[in-house]
Design a protein around this motif. Sequence first.
Motif, mmCIF file in Angstrom:
data_model
loop_
_atom_site.group_PDB
_atom_site.id
_atom_site.type_symbol
_atom_site.label_atom_id
_atom_site.label_comp_id
_atom_site.label_asym_id
_atom_site.label_seq_id
_atom_site.Cartn_x
_atom_site.Cartn_y
_atom_site.Cartn_z
ATOM 1 N N LEU A 136 -6.394 -5.917 2.090
ATOM 2 C CA LEU A 136 -7.064 -4.619 1.978
ATOM 3 C C LEU A 136 -6.580 -3.677 3.079
ATOM 4 C CD1 LEU A 136 -9.275 -2.758 0.810
ATOM 5 C CD2 LEU A 136 -10.901 -3.892 2.370
ATOM 6 N N ARG A 137 -6.444 -4.179 4.271
ATOM 7 C CA ARG A 137 -5.975 -3.359 5.394
ATOM 8 C C ARG A 137 -4.560 -2.844 5.146
ATOM 9 N NH1 ARG A 137 -3.159 -4.744 10.286
ATOM 10 N NH2 ARG A 137 -3.664 -3.285 11.990
ATOM 11 N N ASP A 138 -3.681 -3.720 4.669
ATOM 12 C CA ASP A 138 -2.301 -3.298 4.391
ATOM 13 C C ASP A 138 -2.272 -2.186 3.345
ATOM 14 O OD1 ASP A 138 -1.456 -5.209 6.184
ATOM 15 O OD2 ASP A 138 -0.972 -6.704 4.645
ATOM 16 N N ARG A 139 -3.082 -2.350 2.301
ATOM 17 C CA ARG A 139 -3.089 -1.351 1.236
ATOM 18 C C ARG A 139 -3.628 -0.011 1.724
ATOM 19 N NH1 ARG A 139 -5.968 -3.866 -1.854
ATOM 20 N NH2 ARG A 139 -7.938 -2.733 -1.814
ATOM 21 N N LEU A 140 -4.711 -0.031 2.499
ATOM 22 C CA LEU A 140 -5.298 1.208 2.990
ATOM 23 C C LEU A 140 -4.352 1.937 3.943
ATOM 24 C CD1 LEU A 140 -8.998 0.065 3.634
ATOM 25 C CD2 LEU A 140 -8.124 1.432 1.722
ATOM 26 N N ARG A 141 -3.642 1.175 4.754
ATOM 27 C CA ARG A 141 -2.700 1.810 5.689
ATOM 28 C C ARG A 141 -1.513 2.413 4.945
ATOM 29 N NH1 ARG A 141 -1.681 -1.908 10.890
ATOM 30 N NH2 ARG A 141 -0.787 0.059 11.603
ATOM 31 N N GLN A 142 -1.059 1.721 3.904
ATOM 32 C CA GLN A 142 0.049 2.269 3.114
ATOM 33 C C GLN A 142 -0.360 3.559 2.409
ATOM 34 O OE1 GLN A 142 1.183 -0.890 0.484
ATOM 35 N NE2 GLN A 142 2.186 -2.112 2.086
ATOM 36 N N GLN A 143 -1.631 3.649 2.047
ATOM 37 C CA GLN A 143 -2.128 4.844 1.363
ATOM 38 C C GLN A 143 -2.458 5.964 2.343
ATOM 39 O OE1 GLN A 143 -5.494 3.317 -0.788
ATOM 40 N NE2 GLN A 143 -4.240 2.309 -2.367
ATOM 41 N N GLY A 144 -2.329 5.708 3.634
ATOM 42 C CA GLY A 144 -2.602 6.732 4.632
ATOM 43 C C GLY A 144 -4.076 7.060 4.805
ATOM 44 N N VAL A 145 -4.935 6.107 4.496
ATOM 45 C CA VAL A 145 -6.378 6.324 4.631
ATOM 46 C C VAL A 145 -6.742 6.443 6.108
ATOM 47 C CG1 VAL A 145 -8.655 5.320 4.179
ATOM 48 C CG2 VAL A 145 -6.820 5.080 2.487
ATOM 49 N N SER A 146 -7.636 7.359 6.437
ATOM 50 C CA SER A 146 -8.026 7.585 7.832
ATOM 51 C C SER A 146 -8.699 6.348 8.411
ATOM 52 C CB SER A 146 -8.980 8.773 7.934
ATOM 53 O OG SER A 146 -10.212 8.470 7.307
ATOM 54 N N SER B 62 -11.451 6.085 10.158
ATOM 55 C CA SER B 62 -12.894 6.029 9.928
ATOM 56 C C SER B 62 -13.204 5.534 8.515
ATOM 57 C CB SER B 62 -13.509 7.413 10.146
ATOM 58 O OG SER B 62 -12.955 8.363 9.241
ATOM 59 N N GLU B 63 -12.422 5.971 7.516
ATOM 60 C CA GLU B 63 -12.632 5.516 6.152
ATOM 61 C C GLU B 63 -12.238 4.047 6.003
ATOM 62 O OE1 GLU B 63 -13.679 5.241 2.238
ATOM 63 O OE2 GLU B 63 -14.224 6.742 3.759
ATOM 64 N N GLN B 64 -11.174 3.648 6.726
ATOM 65 C CA GLN B 64 -10.803 2.224 6.717
ATOM 66 C C GLN B 64 -11.963 1.373 7.221
ATOM 67 O OE1 GLN B 64 -7.003 0.975 8.386
ATOM 68 N NE2 GLN B 64 -6.218 3.064 8.166
ATOM 69 N N TYR C 120 -13.876 -1.677 5.350
ATOM 70 C CA TYR C 120 -13.980 -3.039 5.883
ATOM 71 C C TYR C 120 -15.439 -3.485 5.919
ATOM 72 C CZ TYR C 120 -9.257 -1.916 7.520
ATOM 73 O OH TYR C 120 -7.943 -1.528 7.601
ATOM 74 N N GLY C 121 -16.320 -2.547 6.275
ATOM 75 C CA GLY C 121 -17.740 -2.882 6.288
ATOM 76 C C GLY C 121 -18.253 -3.219 4.904
ATOM 77 N N ARG C 122 -17.808 -2.458 3.907
ATOM 78 C CA ARG C 122 -18.219 -2.739 2.531
ATOM 79 C C ARG C 122 -17.675 -4.097 2.075
ATOM 80 N NH1 ARG C 122 -19.500 2.413 0.262
ATOM 81 N NH2 ARG C 122 -20.831 3.339 1.883
ATOM 82 N N ALA C 123 -16.451 -4.409 2.478
ATOM 83 C CA ALA C 123 -15.872 -5.708 2.110
ATOM 84 C C ALA C 123 -16.674 -6.846 2.715
ATOM 85 C CB ALA C 123 -14.417 -5.779 2.564
ATOM 86 N N LEU C 124 -17.091 -6.662 3.973
ATOM 87 C CA LEU C 124 -17.868 -7.695 4.636
ATOM 88 C C LEU C 124 -19.221 -7.876 3.971
ATOM 89 C CD1 LEU C 124 -18.025 -9.669 7.023
ATOM 90 C CD2 LEU C 124 -18.958 -7.798 8.398
ATOM 91 N N GLY C 125 -19.810 -6.774 3.515
ATOM 92 C CA GLY C 125 -21.111 -6.850 2.868
ATOM 93 C C GLY C 125 -21.063 -7.230 1.408
#
Length: 576
Positions: free
Chosen positions: A222-232, A234-236, A240-245
Amino acid sequence: MTTGCRSWPRWRHPRERWFRRAARKVRPGRAAIRPRRRWVPGPRRASEVNDDLFIPSLDIRGARLMGYYAAFLDVGGQRCLVVGGGEPALAKARGLLESGARVTIVWDRLIPEFRTLEVALVERRFEEADLEGCVLAIDASGDEATGVRVSQAARERGVLVNVLDRPALCTFIAPALVRRGPLQVAISTSGRSPFLAAHLRRLVERWLGPEWGSMVELTGRLRDRLRQQGVSLSEQTTQYGRALGSPALGLLRAGRVAAAEAAINRSDGHVALIGAGPGDPALLTVRAVGLLSRADLVLYDALVDAAALAWCRPDAELVCVGKRGGRTSAQQGSIEAHMIAAAQTGRFVVRLKGGDPFVFGRGGEEVLALVAAGITIEVVPGVSAATAAPALAGIPLTHRGLAASFAVTTARRADGGVHDFRDLAGADTLVVMMPVQALQQVSAQLIAAGRPPTCPVALVEGASTSRQRVVRGRLDDIGRRVGQRAVEGPALLVVGAVVNALAEVTASDQSMQDGIPRRAHAGGHPQLRVDGAQVRVDGAPADHELGSNLWSGQAARHQDEHLDLSWRQATNRNPS
């Protein structure tokens, strides 16, 4: 609203006062001692930390308080030396192999298990030349002279060295390690107590199951994908919090990897309805702690101890929705609407309720509202005060020869009227929840329903907390006794012969009958220890015998109205 905290000036916090003298004058060459605030992991938003969670720590400048820098070494493909041929050396060799190292074993007597490993075996005693080309050496031979030689030779060559159980000969120490795939948790006591480090490792192993290794992999993707998409950033963090929950951990535990990855990548909200137990955070269930640590939003009752919220994520939103009699309270409908709205936006919501959510906690109503809105819900039972409070007061609800049944009810009906108790006449023991405001009426109704006026009763206030008190008496005088002691609640009333079932180990007959505090004769009844508290009257226990609430830092002094007054005076003079 959110929980608040009290901000103490640096030198005025009551638990820092003892640092003052040490900090005022420091002789040349002596270690400077400075107080430092350190908080137990928990709510850290601006106004969400309870000041009871303060732990003082020492910052000793110039002294080697710890002396070790925590780090993980990359030994993949590197040559490492293990000296020794027994079980300790075998364990070290296996650990190095798991890290990808090329391992050489040197010793003249090797146990057979070494021959099953992909290692180089040199069956003789250690020689200094064995260190050539090594980046790391471990002596697990148990031979004192060999340990000294390995340490000296390694230091001369700049090779990291560890000699088991001899920190003075080491340039590094190996922590107790928990491995879950890419997840590694290291535990060290700086060489002071390997036994405790191993014990803590076993505890962490129980908490971190194999599913956590897979969880690391999925969140890494998930982290790799969000970084490739240029997600900020704070949104990352939000993702991550939603994934944990999400339910991913439970799905991984069940072996459903694909479903777990799908759960991480979508934002379906859900709610967990959790019982917080009678008060002491130590009585939270393991499941409750796990869910609290992952929640985005926690709606908690007023009776929930603030220390229980220390399990929440640092960025979790904490909202008190407690309802207390006679005070402005949140409406049930607004609580349900808040949960539904939050879950519909993809948040993981925990509804934290005192006791058990399905024992006079209106948990059933909340389940119906959530299901009607299409929200996924999980119910986590809690330790109900109905059973916990009597137990902590030394009162068994059932006892052979005295009581074979018990019933639990509330002092008032749903319409606000006092219960008449006639429908519960067949129960040997009766537990009445929330009786304080209507205690005289409750007593009268119980007598009218057939209970004798002399029936033993006990009112338990603040069960499992530092406020716990037990007021004992008879059905016809308990109202007067409680009125004399300014009981506020939460409290419950236990009615029946079981109130005196353990009289021989809790108090003398006279103090049990008329409430007169008195000292029993020396060498009296044996002690009854309930959750770390002394429940007795025969002499005053030492202060250290009392159970401490490790979660809130307060002494858990479970006071009985019939305990010797000298005990109370002693504990009041010596708060922990």
